[in-house]
Design an enzyme around this catalytic site. Structure first.
Site, PDB file in Angstrom:
ATOM      1  CB  SER A  32      -0.925   0.025   1.218  1.00 23.71           C
ATOM      2  OG  SER A  32      -1.414   1.339   1.419  1.00 23.71           O
TER       3      SER A  32
ATOM      4  CD  GLN B 133      -4.395   5.280   0.133  1.00 20.65           C
ATOM      5  OE1 GLN B 133      -4.936   4.610   1.013  1.00 20.65           O
ATOM      6  NE2 GLN B 133      -5.084   5.855  -0.837  1.00 20.65           N
TER       7      GLN B 133
ATOM      8  CG  ASP C 163      -6.487   3.428  -7.996  1.00 23.85           C
ATOM      9  OD1 ASP C 163      -6.991   2.737  -7.099  1.00 23.85           O
ATOM     10  OD2 ASP C 163      -5.755   4.401  -7.761  1.00 23.85           O
TER      11      ASP C 163
ATOM     12  NE  ARG D  51     -12.743   2.069  -7.121  1.00 17.32           N
ATOM     13  CZ  ARG D  51     -11.705   2.876  -6.980  1.00 17.32           C
ATOM     14  NH1 ARG D  51     -10.482   2.391  -7.035  1.00 17.32           N
ATOM     15  NH2 ARG D  51     -11.886   4.153  -6.801  1.00 17.32           N
TER      16      ARG D  51
HETATM   17  C1  S3P Z   1      -2.780   5.806  -3.733  1.00 19.54           C
HETATM   18  C2  S3P Z   1      -2.494   4.502  -3.528  1.00 19.54           C
HETATM   19  C3  S3P Z   1      -3.408   3.401  -3.845  1.00 19.54           C
HETATM   20  C4  S3P Z   1      -4.558   3.848  -4.745  1.00 19.54           C
HETATM   21  C5  S3P Z   1      -5.119   5.173  -4.381  1.00 19.54           C
HETATM   22  C6  S3P Z   1      -4.035   6.243  -4.346  1.00 19.54           C
HETATM   23  C7  S3P Z   1      -1.777   6.803  -3.344  1.00 19.54           C
HETATM   24  O1  S3P Z   1      -3.872   2.889  -2.637  1.00 19.54           O
HETATM   25  O2  S3P Z   1      -5.587   2.902  -4.761  1.00 19.54           O
HETATM   26  O3  S3P Z   1      -6.116   5.576  -5.304  1.00 19.54           O
HETATM   27  O4  S3P Z   1      -1.849   7.949  -3.819  1.00 19.54           O
HETATM   28  O5  S3P Z   1      -0.888   6.467  -2.551  1.00 19.54           O
HETATM   29  P1  S3P Z   1      -2.996   1.785  -1.828  1.00 19.54           P
HETATM   30  O6  S3P Z   1      -1.622   1.780  -2.399  1.00 19.54           O
HETATM   31  O7  S3P Z   1      -3.007   2.201  -0.409  1.00 19.54           O
HETATM   32  O8  S3P Z   1      -3.705   0.489  -2.098  1.00 19.54           O
END
Ligand code: S3P
Length: 430
Positions: A169, A171, A317, A348
């Site tokens: 992830s 994020q 995504d 999703r």
């Molecule tokens: C994102 C990371 C992804 C993605 C999200 C944006 C980011 O999530 O799905 O739309 O900007 O870091 P994860 O990597 O946490 O799954």
């Protein structure tokens, strides 16, 4: 909620410049707020999600001014400084990325207190994935029912950790990298598969002590981040909708201009090429630490494929679009290892299976993915976007490539990442 009807269209032709990258825009606003001095960000995404991040930067004490630029917003941010975030209650709106990345910075302020909350869909997005490691670093973090927003953070002097993400992830990784900037010692983060590396690139450009080690990404504390001077590339995840539309509609030949082609983001191209799609890079350039290029896509017939868990992070995504492409391919297309999709702006997996199923696609819900029985096309019908921008755009593209057209219920969700989506699509549709 607004309904919009997308009728079968002739070939997609000409060229399209997608809006600025959402992920990179969020990071530019957050790092700009953390930096010491004046950052300049050109072509910042002018959409609901990334406006939430500008508002958060202001609430935390950064000075933010914006003006309409050539592509997106030109934004100037005078940062609050690495140790200077003001206490605040922050409304993240629909932005899961803001909700999950920002706490890393805040957690490293001893004595500070913040609450992060957002809209109805944010209320269903798990935050224990960042709360748990931040607690290991010494912060006090509370969430509703142990895993949901609102997220309440009490900052502390953090200690470094070695942390292996249970699921890839970007994020969570980014959150912990920001916390690592304020922690005693060296924080090392490992992921099962590489997720998008925009934070690593931008942190390095801001002078952060970050490096790749054998154990993972290593980051140490610093006193300050240098201000940014960045131009945001086009968002591959937004471009992906027109790209798939052109791949599916006979006779199409479309150029996508100025698209971010960071290898950690473009798994969709690799999978579509494997399915027989005709996709060519026209030009590529390494602007501001991120590769940017033009992409030429032409219609071609597709064959089914299997998308496995190691490929999922680089197209997280875009996986709904594989469901759609699978409907047009010959054979059975299987996506697995994608349980993370249940925790996006909607569930999703369920939304893709119900949504495409309602349009006549033979698609089965698997615990961690889906199986599509390709039939060379789809009938059309009605699709509920469930408040999810990427589902709304999926329905629209399905409509263009369908036999009877698709009505998308809740088309306004596109404003989260791509406000000009309908106009852009109309401009290239024959
Ligand atoms: C994102 C990371 C992804 C993605 C999200 C944006 C980011 O999530 O799905 O739309 O900007 O870091 P994860 O990597 O946490 O799954």
């Amino acid at each position: 909620m607004t309904d919009a009807r997308f009728m079968p269209c002739g070939p997609l032709r000409g060229e399209l410049r997608p809006p600025a990258d959402k992920s990179i825009s969020h990071r530019a606003a957050i790092l700009g707020a953390m930096a010491t001095g004046r950052s300049q960000v050109r072509g910042y995404l002018d959409a609901a999600d990334t406006r939430s991040t500008l508002a958060a930067a202001r609430a935390l004490g950064a000075e933010v001014s914006e003006s309409a630029g050539e592509a997106g917003l030109d934004v100037e941010i005078v940062g609050a400084g690495l140790h200077g975030a003001a206490d605040a209650v922050i409304d993240v709106g629909n932005a899961g990325t803001l909700l999950r990345i920002l706490p890393g910075w805040l957690a490293g302020h001893p004595g500070g207190a913040w609450t992060l909350d957002g809209d109805e869909s944010i209320g269903r997005r798990p935050v224990d994935r960042v709360a748990e490691p931040l607690r290991l670093m010494g912060a006090e973090v509370e969430c509703a029912h142990g895993f949901l927003p609102p997220l309440r953070i009490r900052g502390a002097q953090l200690r470094a950790i070695d942390y292996e993400l249970p699921v890839a992830s970007a994020q969570v990784k980014s959150c912990l990298l920001l916390a690592g900037l304020l922690a005693d010692g060296e924080t090392v983060i490992a992921e099962p598969e590489p997720s998008r590396d925009h934070s690593e690139r931008m942190l390095a450009a801001a002078g952060a002590p970050i490096e790749l080690s054998e154990r993972g990404i290593a980051i140490r504390a610093t006193d300050r981040l240098e201000p940014l001077d960045h131009e945001i590339p086009g968002d591959f995840s937004s471009a992906a909708f027109a790209l798939v539309a052109a791949a599916l509609v006979p006779g199409s030949e479309l150029v996508l201009r100025g698209v971010g082609v960071n290898p950690t983001r473009i798994g969709l191209i690799r999978v579509l090429e494997r399915m027989g799609a005709s996709i060519e890079p026209v030009a590529a350039d390494e602007g501001a630490g991120e590769p940017v290029g033009d992409i030429l896509v032409r219609h071609s017939s597709l064959t089914a494929t299997e998308v496995v868990n190691t490929e999922v992070p680089s197209m997280i995504d875009e996986l709904p679009l594989i469901g759609l492409a699978g409907a047009f391919a010959e054979g059975e297309t299987l996506v697995s290892g994608a349980a993370e999709l249940r925790h996006k702006e909607s569930d999703r997996l369920a939304a893709v299976v119900d949504g495409l199923g309602g349009l006549g696609v033979e698609i089965e819900d698997h615990r961690d993915g889906f199986l599509v029985h390709g039939s060379g096309g789809l009938r059309g019908g009605w699709l509920d976007a469930r408040g999810d921008h990427r589902l709304a755009m999926l329905g629209a593209v399905a409509g263009l490539a369908s036999r009877e057209g698709v009505t998308v219920h809740g088309i306004e969700a596109v404003a989260i990442s791509y406000p000009a989506f309908e106009a852009d699509l109309a401009s290239v549709c024959g």
